[in-house]
Every structure is written in structure tokens, then in C-alpha cells.
Motif scaffolding. Structure first.
Motif, PDB file in Angstrom:
ATOM      1  N   LEU A 108       0.836  -1.194   0.000  1.00 37.99           N
ATOM      2  CA  LEU A 108       0.000   0.000   0.000  1.00 37.99           C
ATOM      3  C   LEU A 108       0.877   1.253   0.000  1.00 37.99           C
ATOM      4  O   LEU A 108       0.582   2.235  -0.677  1.00 37.99           O
ATOM      5  CB  LEU A 108      -0.920   0.010   1.226  1.00 37.99           C
ATOM      6  CG  LEU A 108      -2.078  -0.984   1.200  1.00 37.99           C
ATOM      7  CD1 LEU A 108      -2.814  -0.960   2.530  1.00 37.99           C
ATOM      8  CD2 LEU A 108      -3.046  -0.665   0.061  1.00 37.99           C
ATOM      9  N   GLY A 109       1.967   1.180   0.758  1.00 38.24           N
ATOM     10  CA  GLY A 109       2.908   2.293   0.759  1.00 38.24           C
ATOM     11  C   GLY A 109       3.493   2.524  -0.609  1.00 38.24           C
ATOM     12  O   GLY A 109       3.613   3.659  -1.078  1.00 38.24           O
ATOM     13  N   HIS A 110       3.835   1.413  -1.283  1.00 38.13           N
ATOM     14  CA  HIS A 110       4.371   1.501  -2.637  1.00 38.13           C
ATOM     15  C   HIS A 110       3.339   2.108  -3.585  1.00 38.13           C
ATOM     16  O   HIS A 110       3.655   2.985  -4.403  1.00 38.13           O
ATOM     17  CB  HIS A 110       4.762   0.102  -3.098  1.00 38.13           C
ATOM     18  CG  HIS A 110       5.247   0.030  -4.503  1.00 38.13           C
ATOM     19  ND1 HIS A 110       6.408   0.633  -4.929  1.00 38.13           N
ATOM     20  CD2 HIS A 110       4.715  -0.550  -5.610  1.00 38.13           C
ATOM     21  CE1 HIS A 110       6.578   0.415  -6.224  1.00 38.13           C
ATOM     22  NE2 HIS A 110       5.561  -0.297  -6.654  1.00 38.13           N
ATOM     23  N   THR A 111       2.086   1.680  -3.463  1.00 38.08           N
ATOM     24  CA  THR A 111       1.021   2.186  -4.322  1.00 38.08           C
ATOM     25  C   THR A 111       0.704   3.641  -4.017  1.00 38.08           C
ATOM     26  O   THR A 111       0.334   4.413  -4.908  1.00 38.08           O
ATOM     27  CB  THR A 111      -0.251   1.336  -4.138  1.00 38.08           C
ATOM     28  OG1 THR A 111       0.077  -0.031  -4.359  1.00 38.08           O
ATOM     29  CG2 THR A 111      -1.337   1.750  -5.111  1.00 38.08           C
ATOM     30  N   LEU A 112       0.849   4.031  -2.754  1.00 35.69           N
ATOM     31  CA  LEU A 112       0.562   5.410  -2.375  1.00 35.69           C
ATOM     32  C   LEU A 112       1.475   6.402  -3.083  1.00 35.69           C
ATOM     33  O   LEU A 112       1.115   7.566  -3.259  1.00 35.69           O
ATOM     34  CB  LEU A 112       0.678   5.576  -0.858  1.00 35.69           C
ATOM     35  CG  LEU A 112      -0.533   5.088  -0.045  1.00 35.69           C
ATOM     36  CD1 LEU A 112      -0.214   5.114   1.444  1.00 35.69           C
ATOM     37  CD2 LEU A 112      -1.766   5.934  -0.345  1.00 35.69           C
ATOM     38  N   VAL A 113       2.671   5.942  -3.484  1.00 33.00           N
ATOM     39  CA  VAL A 113       3.552   6.809  -4.271  1.00 33.00           C
ATOM     40  C   VAL A 113       2.823   7.277  -5.526  1.00 33.00           C
ATOM     41  O   VAL A 113       2.800   8.466  -5.849  1.00 33.00           O
ATOM     42  CB  VAL A 113       4.861   6.079  -4.642  1.00 33.00           C
ATOM     43  CG1 VAL A 113       5.677   6.906  -5.638  1.00 33.00           C
ATOM     44  CG2 VAL A 113       5.690   5.797  -3.396  1.00 33.00           C
ATOM     45  N   ALA A 114       2.196   6.318  -6.230  1.00 34.38           N
ATOM     46  CA  ALA A 114       1.459   6.660  -7.454  1.00 34.38           C
ATOM     47  C   ALA A 114       0.186   7.439  -7.143  1.00 34.38           C
ATOM     48  O   ALA A 114      -0.182   8.369  -7.877  1.00 34.38           O
ATOM     49  CB  ALA A 114       1.124   5.393  -8.236  1.00 34.38           C
ATOM     50  N   ILE A 115      -0.498   7.067  -6.049  1.00 36.03           N
ATOM     51  CA  ILE A 115      -1.745   7.751  -5.697  1.00 36.03           C
ATOM     52  C   ILE A 115      -1.476   9.208  -5.347  1.00 36.03           C
ATOM     53  O   ILE A 115      -2.192  10.112  -5.780  1.00 36.03           O
ATOM     54  CB  ILE A 115      -2.446   7.027  -4.526  1.00 36.03           C
ATOM     55  CG1 ILE A 115      -2.952   5.652  -4.990  1.00 36.03           C
ATOM     56  CG2 ILE A 115      -3.607   7.861  -3.986  1.00 36.03           C
ATOM     57  CD1 ILE A 115      -3.588   4.829  -3.893  1.00 36.03           C
ATOM     58  N   VAL A 116      -0.422   9.438  -4.544  1.00 44.86           N
ATOM     59  CA  VAL A 116      -0.065  10.817  -4.185  1.00 44.86           C
ATOM     60  C   VAL A 116       0.265  11.621  -5.443  1.00 44.86           C
ATOM     61  O   VAL A 116      -0.168  12.767  -5.594  1.00 44.86           O
ATOM     62  CB  VAL A 116       1.122  10.820  -3.191  1.00 44.86           C
ATOM     63  CG1 VAL A 116       1.698  12.230  -3.045  1.00 44.86           C
ATOM     64  CG2 VAL A 116       0.668  10.300  -1.835  1.00 44.86           C
ATOM     65  N   ASP A 117       1.024  11.005  -6.365  1.00 48.46           N
ATOM     66  CA  ASP A 117       1.326  11.680  -7.630  1.00 48.46           C
ATOM     67  C   ASP A 117       0.046  12.040  -8.375  1.00 48.46           C
ATOM     68  O   ASP A 117      -0.106  13.161  -8.871  1.00 48.46           O
ATOM     69  CB  ASP A 117       2.196  10.788  -8.521  1.00 48.46           C
ATOM     70  CG  ASP A 117       3.660  10.788  -8.103  1.00 48.46           C
ATOM     71  OD1 ASP A 117       4.030  11.618  -7.250  1.00 48.46           O
ATOM     72  OD2 ASP A 117       4.417   9.951  -8.620  1.00 48.46           O
ATOM     73  N   ASN A 118      -0.880  11.075  -8.461  1.00 50.53           N
ATOM     74  CA  ASN A 118      -2.106  11.307  -9.219  1.00 50.53           C
ATOM     75  C   ASN A 118      -2.981  12.385  -8.594  1.00 50.53           C
ATOM     76  O   ASN A 118      -3.559  13.224  -9.299  1.00 50.53           O
ATOM     77  CB  ASN A 118      -2.905  10.000  -9.334  1.00 50.53           C
ATOM     78  CG  ASN A 118      -2.264   9.024 -10.291  1.00 50.53           C
ATOM     79  OD1 ASN A 118      -1.565   9.412 -11.212  1.00 50.53           O
ATOM     80  ND2 ASN A 118      -2.477   7.739 -10.066  1.00 50.53           N
ATOM     81  N   ILE A 119      -3.081  12.372  -7.266  1.00 46.44           N
ATOM     82  CA  ILE A 119      -3.906  13.376  -6.598  1.00 46.44           C
ATOM     83  C   ILE A 119      -3.297  14.766  -6.758  1.00 46.44           C
ATOM     84  O   ILE A 119      -3.981  15.732  -7.117  1.00 46.44           O
ATOM     85  CB  ILE A 119      -4.082  13.030  -5.106  1.00 46.44           C
ATOM     86  CG1 ILE A 119      -4.971  11.782  -4.951  1.00 46.44           C
ATOM     87  CG2 ILE A 119      -4.694  14.204  -4.347  1.00 46.44           C
ATOM     88  CD1 ILE A 119      -5.100  11.289  -3.524  1.00 46.44           C
ATOM     89  N   MET A 120      -1.988  14.877  -6.515  1.00 46.84           N
ATOM     90  CA  MET A 120      -1.341  16.189  -6.572  1.00 46.84           C
ATOM     91  C   MET A 120      -1.247  16.714  -8.005  1.00 46.84           C
ATOM     92  O   MET A 120      -1.511  17.891  -8.266  1.00 46.84           O
ATOM     93  CB  MET A 120       0.047  16.117  -5.934  1.00 46.84           C
ATOM     94  CG  MET A 120       0.004  15.940  -4.426  1.00 46.84           C
ATOM     95  SD  MET A 120       1.654  16.042  -3.666  1.00 46.84           S
ATOM     96  CE  MET A 120       1.192  16.160  -1.930  1.00 46.84           C
ATOM     97  N   VAL A 121      -0.877  15.827  -8.938  1.00 44.73           N
ATOM     98  CA  VAL A 121      -0.786  16.255 -10.331  1.00 44.73           C
ATOM     99  C   VAL A 121      -2.181  16.505 -10.900  1.00 44.73           C
ATOM    100  O   VAL A 121      -2.381  17.414 -11.716  1.00 44.73           O
ATOM    101  CB  VAL A 121      -0.018  15.208 -11.171  1.00 44.73           C
ATOM    102  CG1 VAL A 121      -0.066  15.564 -12.653  1.00 44.73           C
ATOM    103  CG2 VAL A 121       1.431  15.117 -10.707  1.00 44.73           C
ATOM    104  N   GLY A 122      -3.172  15.703 -10.460  1.00 51.08           N
ATOM    105  CA  GLY A 122      -4.540  15.896 -10.919  1.00 51.08           C
ATOM    106  C   GLY A 122      -5.074  17.273 -10.607  1.00 51.08           C
ATOM    107  O   GLY A 122      -5.926  17.814 -11.334  1.00 51.08           O
ATOM    108  N   ARG A 123      -4.561  17.871  -9.544  1.00 48.10           N
ATOM    109  CA  ARG A 123      -4.981  19.227  -9.180  1.00 48.10           C
ATOM    110  C   ARG A 123      -4.473  20.261 -10.186  1.00 48.10           C
ATOM    111  O   ARG A 123      -4.997  21.373 -10.257  1.00 48.10           O
ATOM    112  CB  ARG A 123      -4.448  19.576  -7.792  1.00 48.10           C
ATOM    113  CG  ARG A 123      -5.028  18.709  -6.668  1.00 48.10           C
ATOM    114  CD  ARG A 123      -6.420  19.140  -6.305  1.00 48.10           C
ATOM    115  NE  ARG A 123      -7.092  18.185  -5.429  1.00 48.10           N
ATOM    116  CZ  ARG A 123      -8.307  18.352  -4.926  1.00 48.10           C
ATOM    117  NH1 ARG A 123      -8.973  19.466  -5.222  1.00 48.10           N
ATOM    118  NH2 ARG A 123      -8.857  17.443  -4.172  1.00 48.10           N
ATOM    119  N   LEU A 124      -3.443  19.902 -10.934  1.00 54.49           N
ATOM    120  CA  LEU A 124      -2.922  20.818 -11.954  1.00 54.49           C
ATOM    121  C   LEU A 124      -3.813  20.843 -13.191  1.00 54.49           C
ATOM    122  O   LEU A 124      -3.832  21.830 -13.912  1.00 54.49           O
ATOM    123  CB  LEU A 124      -1.495  20.410 -12.344  1.00 54.49           C
ATOM    124  CG  LEU A 124      -0.449  20.400 -11.216  1.00 54.49           C
ATOM    125  CD1 LEU A 124       0.886  19.877 -11.743  1.00 54.49           C
ATOM    126  CD2 LEU A 124      -0.283  21.772 -10.598  1.00 54.49           C
TER     127      LEU A 124
END
Length: 454
Positions: free
Chosen positions: A25-41
């Protein structure tokens, strides 16, 4: 056989699996955090990250799939109480994972021009290229880390990788915040900041894992006597013979989802962004059963080393049952929250957001249905790897995903009004076929072992 025979194995399964699950889950959260933060752009940035990651996920699947060969061999050596065999597997596995990480980075970097030929929106392609370079480089430390992780998992010591992944996420989250948005003295890098954060956090992860294992008395004998001269043909061949089919098993599945990303990109930017949202959520829940799959691989490998195949079958089926329960619960949550979950991934002030939310909510409903199929196929694959049966499952996954699933995705996605929904119906079809045929394979093989050893 009574249900209690299987449920009494649950505590041991969970004890072994929960650190693996938290680590994944920690490994996957790397991608999730990227998607959430980049999605805001904006949707274009999110689609660019999705496109770049689609290349990296292919390389990652080959690397992680290959590294899984280490776990059943270590578990078998542990069951046989053989330090010499276990140390040889560990040393050979690390060398092979390092070589593979470098090779995959080189291949992805060389293949980058192919992005232009994939029919994706021009603005998405231009944003994806520099992001891809950095994230592809992060495969090197990630796959080296996998060598350490699979070794520790095979020794039934699953907490070290969990802590490494959690540390990775703390570092990654901090770097994302300061580099994407330009906080304090750090430059504002936008989506490239997420890529830099991924590289640095994965280097930190592998360094931590090395010293965490080496500092423990239990593992110190395995670090002794390393020499490139000791890397021999026989053990290398044994790991490669197990690792390559396992790599292709994972590749066939990840490539199916990567194909879905490309198909949705051809349909349009909003479909690609919506696909990324639904895929991120489905990947998050998949980590729970992936952890169970590793636990099953370890426990089945131990029983194979001991030679108790009746117990092996009970252990494996208890893992299957637990996976059905967990994925069933997630399916219900997806149905109840299918309109709520996509909101976390978008900026409501950005144009086209309403369309992205509408498509994503429908895709999440389909993801709810394939939770069970996806869960069953991965835990059965884990049990088969524990039995060191990898070649036939490789052919099964190829047929399920690429002869059954992907053609359905192409037809329904590109030639009907279903579009992105049709693409996901194809995913569901492939996963269901894989779950059925892999279970039949395990059932037949485990029964054969019981008969031969009774």
C-alpha cells in the motif's frame, strides 16, 4: 471439509500478510499521491502522468515479477533449514535484480520515441516525455529493493519491507509538496517535481532495506561471502527459469491495463484521466490481495520444503477464501461510493472535470465487479509460484488477458458507444477467465502431489 479447517489458518495468514500489504500500500501510495497532486494541476497533466507511467509499469511488472522467483526458493531453503542454499539464492537474486533494473531503464529510455506513434493527444505526449525519463530511472533502485524484499519475505520476515515503504512514502510526500508547488527554498517544478520525488524516495528505500537487514543477527550470515566469482550458472538458471515466466505472468496483466490506458487515450483526454482515477483505486484494493498472494507463496513454499502437501492445499485454500472476503467488502464500498471517490482526484475549477467525474464513477462500478476475479487470480498465482509451477500459468494468463480480454476491450472501447466502459468490460472478462483457469490448474496440481506423496 469443514469451513473451520480453513478459517483457523486465517490468523497465521494475516500475521504474515499484513506487513506485506502495508508495504505494498505504501508503494502504491507513491502513485496515488502523484495522481492526486498532479490531478490538481489539470486533466492534461494527469493524463500525461498516466501515459508515462504506462511505460514504467510495464518495466516494473517485469522486474517485480522476476524478483518473485527469490521468495519460493528462499522459503523452500528455509523449510529445509539450509543456510548455504538460502545464501546462494539471495546473492544470485540481488545480482540478477540489479542487472535487470539497469536493463529495463535502458530499454524504456530507448523506447521513449514510441510515445509519439501511439495516437495520444500531442500536449499529453510533450508533458509525458521528461516525466518518463526520471520515473524510468527510479526502476533501478526499485528492482534492487525487490531483491532484498523477496529474500526477507521468503524468510517470513515481512516487516522490514513495510517500514522501508512507509519511509519511502514520507520522503516522497514531502518532496512532492515542496517540488510540485515550489514551497520554501525549493523550485516550482510542477509534475516533474513528482518524478524527482519518486527517484529520491526509492533510493532512500533501498538504502534503508540494505542496512536494516544487514544489522540484524538473523540475516548477517546471508551477507557473508559475497563474490562475483561465486555467481554460478546453475543457481542463475534456476532463478531465471522461475523468474522469467513469473515476470511474463505479471507483464501480461499489467500490459492489459496499460493497453486500457492507451485505448482510453485514443478515445480522449477525459476518458484517459477517468481511467487513471478508477485504475488507481482498483490498484489500491489489489494490494491487499497481492499481500495475501505473497503470504500464500511463502507458506506454500514452506510446506513444499517440508513435503506436507495436504497441509499445503489447506493453507492455499484458506488464502483464497480470505481474498474473496476482503475483495467482496471492497466491491460493496466501490458500489456505495462510486460517485464520491473520483472527487478526490480532480480540481472542480478546471474545465472538463464534470465529464471526468461522470466517466470515472461508471468505471468504478465495473471495478467493483472484477474485485473478486482479480483477487482470486492473484492469490492462486501466488500458491502456484510457491509450488514453483510457473510455465503453464504463464500461458494461462496470456490467453486470458490477450486472447480473451484485450480484444473485447478494443472492440467495445473503439467500435461501440460504450467507449471507456467497454474497455473495462474487456478487463473484467480477462480477469475472470484467468481466475477460473488458474484455480483449476492449482486444484489439479495440488491433488496430484497429494496422491504421489500419500
Amino acid at each position: 471439509m469443514k469451513l473451520s479447517v480453513y478459517t483457523k489458518e486465517f490468523p497465521e495468514n494475516i500475521k504474515l500478510a499484513y506487513p506485506i500489504i502495508l508495504g505494498m500500500l505504501g508503494h502504491t501510495l507513491v502513485a496515488i499521491v502523484d495522481n492526486i497532486m498532479v490531478g490538481r494541476l489539470g486533466p492534461t497533466e494527469l493524463a500525461a502522468v498516466s501515459l508515462a507511467n504506462s511505460f514504467v509499469f510495464i518495466g516494473m511488472s517485469l522486474g517485480i515479477g522476476f524478483s518473485t522467483a527469490i521468495t519460493p526458493l528462499i522459503a523452500e531453503a528455509d523449510g529445509e533449514n539450509s543456510l548455504v542454499k538460502g545464501r546462494s539464492v539471495f546473492h544470485h537474486g540481488l545480482v540478477l535484480c540489479t542487472f535487470l533494473g539497469l536493463l529495463l531503464f535502458g530499454i524504456i529510455y530507448a523506447a521513449k520515441p514510441l510515445i509519439v506513434l501511439m495516437g495520444q493527444p500531442k500536449e499529453v505526449v510533450e508533458m509525458a516525455k521528461p516525466f518518463l525519463d526520471l520515473v524510468a530511472f527510479s526502476l533501478i533502485p526499485l528492482i534492487i529493493f525487490q531483491g532484498y524484499k523477496q529474500f526477507a519475505d521468503g524468510k517470513s520476515e515481512t516487516k522490514y519491507a513495510m517500514w522501508a515503504n512507509l519511509l519511502c512514502n514520507v520522503v516522497h510526500l514531502f518532496l512532492n509538496i515542496v517540488l510540485i508547488y515550489g514551497v520554501w527554498i525549493f523550485p516550482k517544478m510542477g509534475m516533474l517535481g513528482a518524478a524527482v520525488g519518486t527517484v529520491i524516495s526509492r533510493v532512500v528505500m533501498v538504502v534503508y532495506m540494505h542496512y536494516a537487514l544487514k544489522s540484524k543477527a538473523k540475516f548477517q550470515p546471508y551477507f557473508e561471502g559475497f563474490s562475483f566469482k561465486a555467481i554460478g550458472k546453475n543457481m542463475t538458471k534456476k532463478i531465471v527459469d522461475l523468474g522469467l515466466p513469473s515476470a511474463f505472468q505479471m507483464f501480461f496483466e499489467v500490459a492489459l491495463f496499460t493497453g486500457a490506458i492507451w485505448l482510453c487515450g485514443k478515445i480522449g483526454t477525459t476518458s484517459q484521466a477517468a481511467n487513471q482515477i478508477a485504475l488507481t483505486l482498483a490498484t489500491f484494493t489489489f494490494m491487499f490481495v497481492s499481500g495475501l498472494s505473497v503470504a500464500g507463496m511463502v507458506r506454500v513454499g514452506n510446506q513444499k520444503g517440508i513435503g506436507d502437501f495436504r497441509k499445503l492445499q489447506i493453507v492455499a485454500r484458506s488464502i483464497f477464501l480470505l481474498a474473496i472476503i476482503i475483495q467482496g467488502a471492497f466491491a460493496v464500498l466501490f458500489v456505495l461510493l462510486h460517485k464520491v471517490l473520483p472527487v478526490f482526484f480532480v480540481n472542480e475549477q478546471v474545465q472538463q472535470t464534470a465529464e471526468v467525474l461522470s466517466i470515472a464513477s461508471q468505471l468504478i462500478l465495473i471495478a467493483a465487479v472484477f474485485q473478486l476475479s482479480d483477487g482470486i487470480q492473484v492469490v492462486v498465482l501466488g500458491a502456484l509460484r510457491g509450488l514453483q509451477d510457473v510455465k503453464i500459468p504463464m500461458y494461462i494468463t496470456f490467453v486470458a488477458y490477450w486472447i480473451i480480454g484485450f480484444p473485447i476491450s478494443i472492440y467495445l472501447g473503439l467500435y461501440t458507444e460504450l467507449k471507456a466502459i467497454g474497455v473495462w468490460i474487456g478487463l473484467l472478462s480477462g480477469l475472470t477467465a484467468a481466475a477460473i483457469f488458474l484455480y483449476l490448474r492449482f486444484n489439479r496440481l495440488s491433488n496430484q502431489h497429494i496422491i504421489l506423496n500419500s
